[in-house]
Design an enzyme around this catalytic site. Structure first.
Site, short mmCIF file in Angstrom:
data_model
loop_
_atom_site.label_atom_id
_atom_site.label_comp_id
_atom_site.label_asym_id
_atom_site.label_seq_id
_atom_site.Cartn_x
_atom_site.Cartn_y
_atom_site.Cartn_z
N ARG A 159 0.86 -1.18 0.00
CA ARG A 159 0.00 0.00 0.00
C ARG A 159 0.90 1.23 0.00
O ARG A 159 2.03 1.19 0.49
CB ARG A 159 -0.89 0.03 1.24
CG ARG A 159 -1.78 -1.19 1.42
CD ARG A 159 -2.54 -1.09 2.74
NE ARG A 159 -3.47 -2.21 2.94
CZ ARG A 159 -3.17 -3.32 3.63
NH1 ARG A 159 -1.97 -3.44 4.20
NH2 ARG A 159 -4.05 -4.28 3.76
N LYS A 183 -2.20 -2.19 8.05
CA LYS A 183 -3.33 -1.60 8.76
C LYS A 183 -3.34 -2.06 10.22
O LYS A 183 -3.13 -3.23 10.51
CB LYS A 183 -4.65 -1.99 8.08
CG LYS A 183 -4.84 -1.33 6.71
CD LYS A 183 -6.19 -1.69 6.11
CE LYS A 183 -6.40 -0.97 4.79
NZ LYS A 183 -7.70 -1.32 4.18
N HIS A 254 -2.14 2.19 -5.82
CA HIS A 254 -2.85 0.93 -5.58
C HIS A 254 -2.88 0.05 -6.83
O HIS A 254 -3.03 -1.17 -6.73
CB HIS A 254 -4.27 1.22 -5.09
CG HIS A 254 -4.70 0.30 -3.98
ND1 HIS A 254 -4.05 0.24 -2.76
CD2 HIS A 254 -5.69 -0.62 -3.91
CE1 HIS A 254 -4.64 -0.66 -2.00
NE2 HIS A 254 -5.63 -1.21 -2.66
N ARG A 257 -0.22 -2.44 -6.57
CA ARG A 257 -0.58 -3.51 -5.63
C ARG A 257 -1.52 -4.51 -6.30
O ARG A 257 -1.34 -5.73 -6.16
CB ARG A 257 -1.23 -2.88 -4.40
CG ARG A 257 -1.66 -3.84 -3.30
CD ARG A 257 -2.01 -3.03 -2.07
NE ARG A 257 -2.82 -3.75 -1.09
CZ ARG A 257 -2.35 -4.52 -0.13
NH1 ARG A 257 -1.04 -4.72 -0.04
NH2 ARG A 257 -3.15 -5.10 0.73
N HIS A 280 -3.88 -9.16 4.03
CA HIS A 280 -5.33 -9.16 4.20
C HIS A 280 -5.71 -10.04 5.40
O HIS A 280 -5.27 -11.18 5.50
CB HIS A 280 -6.02 -9.73 2.95
CG HIS A 280 -6.00 -8.80 1.79
ND1 HIS A 280 -6.15 -9.22 0.48
CD2 HIS A 280 -5.87 -7.45 1.72
CE1 HIS A 280 -6.10 -8.18 -0.32
NE2 HIS A 280 -5.93 -7.10 0.41
N TYR A 289 -9.15 -10.73 -6.40
CA TYR A 289 -8.12 -10.82 -7.42
C TYR A 289 -8.29 -12.05 -8.29
O TYR A 289 -7.83 -12.07 -9.42
CB TYR A 289 -6.73 -10.81 -6.78
CG TYR A 289 -6.44 -9.51 -6.09
CD1 TYR A 289 -6.19 -8.36 -6.83
CD2 TYR A 289 -6.47 -9.40 -4.71
CE1 TYR A 289 -5.97 -7.15 -6.21
CE2 TYR A 289 -6.24 -8.19 -4.08
CZ TYR A 289 -5.99 -7.07 -4.84
OH TYR A 289 -5.79 -5.87 -4.22
#
Length: 308
Positions: A159, A183, A254, A257, A280, A289
């Protein structure tokens, strides 16, 4: 059963209470006839799918299977609007079942519609990525920084907040790894390739010591003032090299990514490995994806198969 709906055995229709649901739509919810017909087709398709995963009735399905069903609709080639209606049908169906006491939980509560599939940034082809990574010119005073930044952003699927936040101490170059704080400050180790390692090592040796003026705070990527590169600064660097590479797609940080994840899956990578590299928490986030990948496969089929 309305035209276009899968033909179901009577016992399946009874097990899934499809006629009772139609009565509910018509008598209690006052749904329009077009809605009732569309929902009948959607629920017949849903019941047919449920049989393939071993469910004998609606109570046998859980949230994961419902999510897989939405992916199944995508793979069938249905439009986002049709899939959203199918999701709405399932939600209404389970609310009916819950209110009538036929199920004790509603697995559709968190079922998402495919809005995100439409808003995914465009994915770069491998050839476009190669052009982008080759775009920084030796005439540019920041060539070593920019090469390292682009190689890491794509090579590790980071990210933008992660690649501008990387500290020098987070580089484990001998082990071909970078330590990333994603995150919520969650830490993960992401492998990188030899080209990314080489680009970063060159930047550390040739440019970063000259940029560092005591204000870098240990951050890897610095601007001309010797301060950590900002998000806007990273965007400007990327935009400059996208233009220089002659790429006409809209490319954001992004996009790199997304391209990282898609190219791994196109190459046969395991979904859970990609989930780990992307950081994730839930594999369902990574599964989008697989649909980018399937769209790519469909486009190849349409382009090259003689009977497509």
């Amino acid at each position: 059963m309305p035209p276009g709906a899968p033909l179901l055995p009577d016992e399946t229709a009874r097990a899934f209470l499809l006629e009772r649901f139609q009565d509910f739509l018509s008598l209690e919810s006052g749904a329009a006839s077009n809605t009732r017909e569309a929902y009948a087709r959607d629920l017949a398709r849903f019941a047919s799918f449920a049989l393939t995963v071993g469910a004998r009735g609606p109570a046998d399905l859980d949230a994961r299977q419902l999510r897989n069903y939405v992916y199944h609709l995508k793979d069938l080639g249905l439009s986002p609007a049709s899939i959203r209606r199918g999701v709405s049908a399932i939600r209404t169906y389970y609310r009916f079942l819950l209110s009538e006491g036929h199920v004790v939980r509603d697995p559709s509560e968190r079922l998402e519609t495919p809005r995100g599939w439409r808003s995914l940034p465009e994915v770069l082809t491998v050839e476009e990525v190669e052009r982008l990574l080759a775009a920084p010119s030796l005439d540019d005073p920041f060539v070593f920084r920019d090469r390292a930044m682009l190689e890491l952003a794509y090579g590790a699927g980071l990210r933008v907040s992660e690649w501008i936040g990387l500290a020098v101490r987070d580089l484990l170059l001998e082990d071909l790894l970078v330590r990333v704080f994603g995150k919520g400050g969650k830490e993960r180790l992401v492998p990188i390739g030899g080209k990314a390692v080489g680009a970063v090592a060159m930047y550390l040796r040739e440019l970063r010591p000259r940029l560092e003026k005591g204000r870098g705070r240990g951050i890897l990527f610095l601007n001309a003032r010797g301060e950590p590169l900002t998000r806007m600064g990273a965007w400007k660097v990327l935009r400059k090299h996208v233009e220089r590479a002659g790429i006409e797609k809209t490319v954001t940080p992004h996009t790199l990514r997304h391209s990282f994840a898609t190219h791994l899956l196109e190459g046969g990578a395991d979904l859970r490995a990609v989930q780990e590299m992307l950081g994730h928490a839930d594999i369902s986030t990574t599964q989008i994806y697989t649909h980018v990948d399937r769209e790519y496969l469909r486009s190849v089929h349409r382009q090259y198969h003689p009977r497509s």
